[in-house]
Design a protein around this motif. Structure first.
Motif, short mmCIF file in Angstrom:
data_model
loop_
_atom_site.label_atom_id
_atom_site.label_comp_id
_atom_site.label_asym_id
_atom_site.label_seq_id
_atom_site.Cartn_x
_atom_site.Cartn_y
_atom_site.Cartn_z
N GLY A 6 -0.58 -13.09 -5.54
CA GLY A 6 -1.83 -12.99 -6.34
C GLY A 6 -2.93 -12.98 -6.04
N ALA A 7 -3.27 -13.81 -4.84
CA ALA A 7 -4.37 -13.88 -4.24
C ALA A 7 -4.79 -12.30 -3.46
CB ALA A 7 -4.56 -14.86 -3.09
N GLU A 8 -3.82 -11.74 -2.97
CA GLU A 8 -4.09 -10.44 -2.31
C GLU A 8 -4.03 -9.18 -3.25
OE1 GLU A 8 -4.62 -10.01 0.82
OE2 GLU A 8 -4.87 -12.30 1.27
N GLY A 9 -3.48 -9.53 -4.63
CA GLY A 9 -3.43 -8.30 -5.30
C GLY A 9 -2.34 -7.48 -5.04
N ILE A 10 -0.98 -8.10 -4.67
CA ILE A 10 0.07 -7.26 -4.17
C ILE A 10 0.83 -7.00 -5.33
CG2 ILE A 10 2.44 -7.44 -2.90
CD1 ILE A 10 -0.09 -7.46 -1.06
N ASN A 11 0.85 -5.84 -5.91
CA ASN A 11 1.50 -5.58 -7.26
C ASN A 11 2.63 -4.31 -7.31
OD1 ASN A 11 -0.37 -3.54 -6.86
ND2 ASN A 11 -1.66 -4.56 -8.87
N ASN A 12 2.70 -3.83 -6.03
CA ASN A 12 3.67 -2.64 -5.91
C ASN A 12 4.85 -3.16 -5.38
OD1 ASN A 12 1.65 -0.79 -7.05
ND2 ASN A 12 0.82 -0.66 -4.87
N LEU A 13 5.20 -4.50 -5.05
CA LEU A 13 6.47 -4.85 -4.61
C LEU A 13 6.82 -6.07 -5.25
CD1 LEU A 13 5.70 -7.21 -2.45
CD2 LEU A 13 5.49 -5.19 -1.02
N VAL A 14 8.20 -6.49 -5.26
CA VAL A 14 8.58 -7.57 -5.60
C VAL A 14 8.91 -8.48 -4.45
CG1 VAL A 14 10.44 -8.70 -6.97
CG2 VAL A 14 9.50 -6.34 -7.56
N ALA A 15 8.32 -9.72 -4.65
CA ALA A 15 8.70 -10.87 -3.66
C ALA A 15 9.67 -11.62 -3.99
CB ALA A 15 7.20 -11.46 -3.36
N LEU A 16 10.63 -11.81 -2.95
CA LEU A 16 11.80 -12.60 -3.32
C LEU A 16 12.21 -13.64 -2.34
CD1 LEU A 16 13.99 -9.55 -4.46
CD2 LEU A 16 13.12 -11.15 -6.02
N SER A 17 12.83 -14.84 -2.62
CA SER A 17 12.69 -15.72 -1.68
C SER A 17 14.50 -16.02 -1.62
CB SER A 17 12.42 -17.00 -2.36
OG SER A 17 12.66 -18.31 -1.39
N ASP A 18 14.60 -16.18 -0.12
CA ASP A 18 16.05 -16.47 0.43
C ASP A 18 16.34 -17.90 0.71
OD1 ASP A 18 18.94 -15.72 0.73
OD2 ASP A 18 18.22 -15.27 2.94
N HIS A 19 14.98 -18.77 0.12
CA HIS A 19 15.18 -20.27 0.66
C HIS A 19 16.35 -20.90 0.02
CE1 HIS A 19 13.62 -24.34 1.04
NE2 HIS A 19 13.90 -24.38 -0.07
N ARG A 20 16.89 -20.82 -1.08
CA ARG A 20 17.83 -21.83 -1.39
C ARG A 20 19.27 -21.61 -0.85
NH1 ARG A 20 19.05 -21.70 -7.78
NH2 ARG A 20 19.42 -19.63 -7.45
N GLU A 21 19.64 -20.49 -0.58
CA GLU A 21 20.82 -20.23 -0.13
C GLU A 21 21.21 -19.49 1.10
OE1 GLU A 21 23.58 -18.44 -2.94
OE2 GLU A 21 22.63 -19.43 -4.70
N MET A 22 19.99 -18.83 1.82
CA MET A 22 19.98 -18.01 2.92
C MET A 22 21.14 -17.07 2.69
SD MET A 22 17.27 -18.98 4.38
CE MET A 22 17.57 -18.01 5.99
N ASP A 23 21.41 -16.75 1.43
CA ASP A 23 22.34 -15.55 1.14
C ASP A 23 22.04 -14.50 1.74
OD1 ASP A 23 24.89 -15.20 -0.42
OD2 ASP A 23 23.42 -13.72 -1.44
N GLN A 73 0.80 -1.19 -0.02
CA GLN A 73 0.12 -0.12 0.05
C GLN A 73 0.99 1.27 0.19
OE1 GLN A 73 -2.64 0.07 3.42
NE2 GLN A 73 -3.12 2.13 3.04
N GLU A 74 1.65 1.39 0.81
CA GLU A 74 2.66 2.53 0.89
C GLU A 74 3.62 2.62 -0.49
OE1 GLU A 74 3.07 4.69 3.19
OE2 GLU A 74 1.73 3.72 4.67
N ALA A 75 3.83 1.45 -1.12
CA ALA A 75 4.64 1.61 -2.14
C ALA A 75 3.90 2.43 -3.18
CB ALA A 75 5.05 0.22 -2.73
#
Length: 168
Positions: A97-114, A70-72
């Motif tokens: 997708g379900a929440e209509g989140i489209n002003n930010l980029v969701a990124l995963s640290d799952h693979r490396e915890m980098d 919302q702030e974005a």
């Protein structure tokens, strides 16, 4: 670094490099919702707000993501809003997708915890990220760091957005 925070009132340990305001932002390797790599250089020349949280499938984390989405909207393309967790990219994509989140980029640290290790947000006991906010200026210098002491609490949205407004 080994900093203590709490999760449900129980102490957990953050490991990795402790970042501070004024530090050059460390790089990171994350995955986007298409399983493609994403890193700090993808946002070069932009102010970046990193919203960090343990799991999108919890109430506080989903609230934090909705709030920053919302702030974005008020910043347009002047600021890159990144939502970072150790969730699988599929879970982040489903939620956004379900929440209509489209002003930010969701990124995963799952693979490396980098990201978690480079920024000091890695909870070693749980292999999750702590809750917090990091703001990086257009020159990749850290301007704001909040690690929420109790993971079940929300970050200080007003302080983060206030700092962002100073930078743009």
């Amino acid at each position: 670094m080994s900093k203590k925070i709490t999760f449900g009132g129980n102490p957990v340990t953050l490991t990795g490099n402790e970042i501070k305001v004024g530090d050059k932002a460390p790089g990171f390797n994350l995955l986007n919702d298409a399983l493609k790599p994403s890193n700090l250089n993808d946002y070069k020349g932009k102010v970046k707000l990193l919203s960090i949280f343990p799991s999108i499938d919890t109430g506080v984390c989903s609230m934090q993501t909705r709030k920053f989405n919302q702030e974005a909207a008020q910043f347009g393309d002047k600021v890159a809003f990144l939502a970072i967790s150790a969730d699988l990219p599929f879970a982040l994509k489903r939620f956004c997708g379900a929440e209509g989140i489209n002003n930010l980029v969701a990124l995963s640290d799952h693979r490396e915890m980098d990201f978690g290790k480079n920024y000091g947000f890695h909870i070693s006991e749980l292999r999750l990220l702590a809750r917090g906010v990091v703001i990086i200026d257009a020159n990749d210098v850290i301007q704001y760091v909040e690690i929420v002491p109790e993971i079940g609490n929300e970050p200080n949205y007003d302080a983060a957005i206030g700092k962002l407004k100073e930078l743009v």
